[in-house]
Design a protein around this motif. Structure first.
Motif, PDB file in Angstrom:
ATOM      1  N   SER A  82      16.485 -26.522-107.403  1.00  0.00           N
ATOM      2  CA  SER A  82      17.554 -26.675-106.768  1.00  0.00           C
ATOM      3  C   SER A  82      18.328 -27.748-107.401  1.00  0.00           C
ATOM      4  O   SER A  82      18.007 -28.851-106.082  1.00  0.00           O
ATOM      5  N   ARG A 121      12.654 -20.906-112.654  1.00  0.00           N
ATOM      6  CA  ARG A 121      13.755 -20.962-112.105  1.00  0.00           C
ATOM      7  C   ARG A 121      15.016 -21.865-111.929  1.00  0.00           C
ATOM      8  O   ARG A 121      13.377 -22.869-110.707  1.00  0.00           O
ATOM      9  N   SER A 162      18.289 -23.421-110.121  1.00  0.00           N
ATOM     10  CA  SER A 162      19.846 -22.944-109.627  1.00  0.00           C
ATOM     11  C   SER A 162      21.018 -24.788-110.191  1.00  0.00           C
ATOM     12  O   SER A 162      20.289 -26.154-109.639  1.00  0.00           O
ATOM     13  N   HIS A 197      21.091 -19.251-111.527  1.00  0.00           N
ATOM     14  CA  HIS A 197      21.851 -18.912-110.579  1.00  0.00           C
ATOM     15  C   HIS A 197      22.615 -20.299-110.157  1.00  0.00           C
ATOM     16  O   HIS A 197      22.172 -21.436-110.634  1.00  0.00           O
ATOM     17  N   SER A 208      25.494 -22.379-107.092  1.00  0.00           N
ATOM     18  CA  SER A 208      26.049 -22.498-105.731  1.00  0.00           C
ATOM     19  C   SER A 208      27.376 -22.946-106.216  1.00  0.00           C
ATOM     20  O   SER A 208      26.924 -24.981-106.652  1.00  0.00           O
ATOM     21  N   LEU A 258      26.164 -13.613-113.630  1.00  0.00           N
ATOM     22  CA  LEU A 258      26.327 -14.169-112.454  1.00  0.00           C
ATOM     23  C   LEU A 258      27.226 -14.035-111.233  1.00  0.00           C
ATOM     24  O   LEU A 258      27.656 -15.080-110.704  1.00  0.00           O
ATOM     25  N   ASN A 305      27.431 -18.678-103.746  1.00  0.00           N
ATOM     26  CA  ASN A 305      26.138 -17.569-104.338  1.00  0.00           C
ATOM     27  C   ASN A 305      26.405 -17.394-105.700  1.00  0.00           C
ATOM     28  O   ASN A 305      26.740 -16.354-105.317  1.00  0.00           O
ATOM     29  N   ALA A 362      24.372 -15.418-108.645  1.00  0.00           N
ATOM     30  CA  ALA A 362      22.684 -15.471-109.153  1.00  0.00           C
ATOM     31  C   ALA A 362      22.979 -13.715-110.031  1.00  0.00           C
ATOM     32  O   ALA A 362      23.321 -13.082-110.525  1.00  0.00           O
ATOM     33  N   GLU A 421      18.273 -14.672-107.300  1.00  0.00           N
ATOM     34  CA  GLU A 421      18.742 -14.473-106.446  1.00  0.00           C
ATOM     35  C   GLU A 421      17.757 -15.436-104.987  1.00  0.00           C
ATOM     36  O   GLU A 421      16.972 -15.312-105.552  1.00  0.00           O
ATOM     37  N   CYS A 422      18.154 -16.033-104.635  1.00  0.00           N
ATOM     38  CA  CYS A 422      16.828 -16.933-104.004  1.00  0.00           C
ATOM     39  C   CYS A 422      16.602 -15.835-102.718  1.00  0.00           C
ATOM     40  O   CYS A 422      17.406 -15.939-101.437  1.00  0.00           O
TER      41      CYS A 422
END
Length: 399
Positions: free
Chosen positions: A137, A173, A175, A204, A206, A251, A258, A260, A265-266
């Protein structure tokens, strides 16, 4: 060292174990290079850190938590902070390997690490991947150098994009984090910035609204009239634009802040929002596991001393009454776009959803378009914008 990391052998050995209750593990690293003026997290600036000593303390906490959670199996590990990308890859590797050895985990274990995009931290990315981190992230926070200076970030846009490029080549992955509703920011400017961020192709994203938190430098400036945020109408429109642009880019929002691609998704954060068991180690870390709420000593040096003395840094472990668990689960679950599934809610809180929610209030909120009709209790997008008030309206009193 292989890209699967030192935990691969322990994980493979654990694969033959029977299915256990899933556990999300949070590991807090409290140190930062600088303290951002908007941040009220448990983060501290230190000139030197005895990392070997901190590593030993974290591993001791893992052993304590594992003894308290028999029958659990790791579903995710999340390194948060502070700035976890200041940790040596060897420390990250030791935590992952020890945790997997204690609890066991599936081959698809999600291991996330929050990272800043400075060149120093960027140089560690390959080491984190080798250690077993498979999700990063990245705290870009803004794509405007002036805004980054205002936010007190120790990087510029060029460094952020360079770090993103490295991360996307190394990790399966990635984000990115952004902050909107900044001083002087307009809706159209945010739309352009977000559009650029979405063009980077991460699965992803945020997007957090800047808020003034007590005790921060921004709070002092705001009191003095030297920091003015966009008004409520503009901030609300930025939230709407965020949902619209992210959805159009594939997304959709799955939680208030959030977004995605489906399947990206986290999973660690979903454990919080669905009230699954989660353990926290490190200074100030919180947990909810085996029916107990746990809290660690917040001050880093005091935490380390407590671990050396007691084998853990916990200052509180109390039973969570079903009524409290139900309220927490309601507040967390309504953050999700998919809302709350009644059977899961009851299994994890010991309370039926219908016993918590006032049916008259629910019907009224459905008529207002703030709550969706159906078996699940689900706030609409409009409802999620006023979530705190929505929860107050829905609660029917002690369960």
């Amino acid at each position: 060292m292989s890209a699967r990391g030192p935990a691969a052998g322990a994980r493979a050995a654990a694969a033959a174990l029977p299915s256990h209750r899933p556990l999300a593990l949070y590991v807090h690293w409290p140190f930062c290079v600088t303290k951002c003026p908007y941040c009220d997290f448990n983060s501290h600036v230190r000139v030197e850190v005895d990392e070997a000593d901190w590593r030993r303390a974290l591993l001791a906490e893992l052993r304590h938590e594992a003894a308290a959670t028999p029958g659990h199996r790791l579903a995710s590990i999340f390194f948060g902070g502070g700035t976890p990308s200041l940790m040596a890859p060897a420390t990250v590797a030791a935590v992952i390997e020890t945790a997997v050895g204690l609890w066991g985990a599936d081959d698809d274990l999600e291991v996330s690490l929050e990272a800043n995009p400075s060149s120093v931290e960027q140089a560690r990315f390959a080491g984190y991947r080798a250690a077993g981190v498979n999700r990063v992230s990245l705290g870009l926070q803004a794509l405007d150098d002036r805004a980054l200076r205002l936010l007190g970030r120790p990087h510029d846009v060029a460094a952020g994009l360079a770090a993103l490029d490295v991360a996307q080549h190394l990790f399966p992955r990635v984000s990115i984090d952004l902050i909107h509703s900044r001083p002087g920011q307009t809706v159209s400017a945010w739309a352009r910035e977000l559009g650029r961020a979405l063009s980077f192709g991460t699965a992803h994203l945020s997007a957090y609204q800047l808020t003034i938190e007590p005790g921060t430098r921004f709070a002092t400036l705001a009191r003095a009239g030297r920091l003015l945020l966009p008004d409520e109408e503009a901030a609300a429109r930025m939230l709407e634009v965020t949902d619209e642009l992210c959805a159009a880019a594939g997304l959709p929002a799955y939680e208030i802040s959030n977004h995605a691609q489906p399947g990206a998704e986290c999973r660690h954060n979903l454990a919080y929002w669905t009230y699954a068991d989660h353990a926290g180690v490190g200074p100030g870390a919180h947990g909810r596991r085996a029916g107990l709420a746990t809290v660690r000593e917040r001050r880093p040096e005091a935490w380390r001393a407590r671990v050396a003395r007691d084998g853990h840094g916990m200052v509180e472990a109390r039973a969570v009454p079903p009524a409290e668990a139900a309220r927490e689960a309601l507040l967390m679950g309504l953050r999700l776009a998919e809302g709350i599934e009644p059977a899961t809610f009851e299994a994890r809180t010991g309370v039926a959803l219908a016993a918590v929610v006032d049916p008259v209030a629910r019907e009224r909120l459905e008529a207002l378009g703030l709550v969706a009709r159906g078996e699940r209790l689900r706030a609409t997008r409009a409802g999620r914008l006023v979530l705190d008030r929505l929860v107050v309206e829905l609660l029917s009193g002690p369960a």
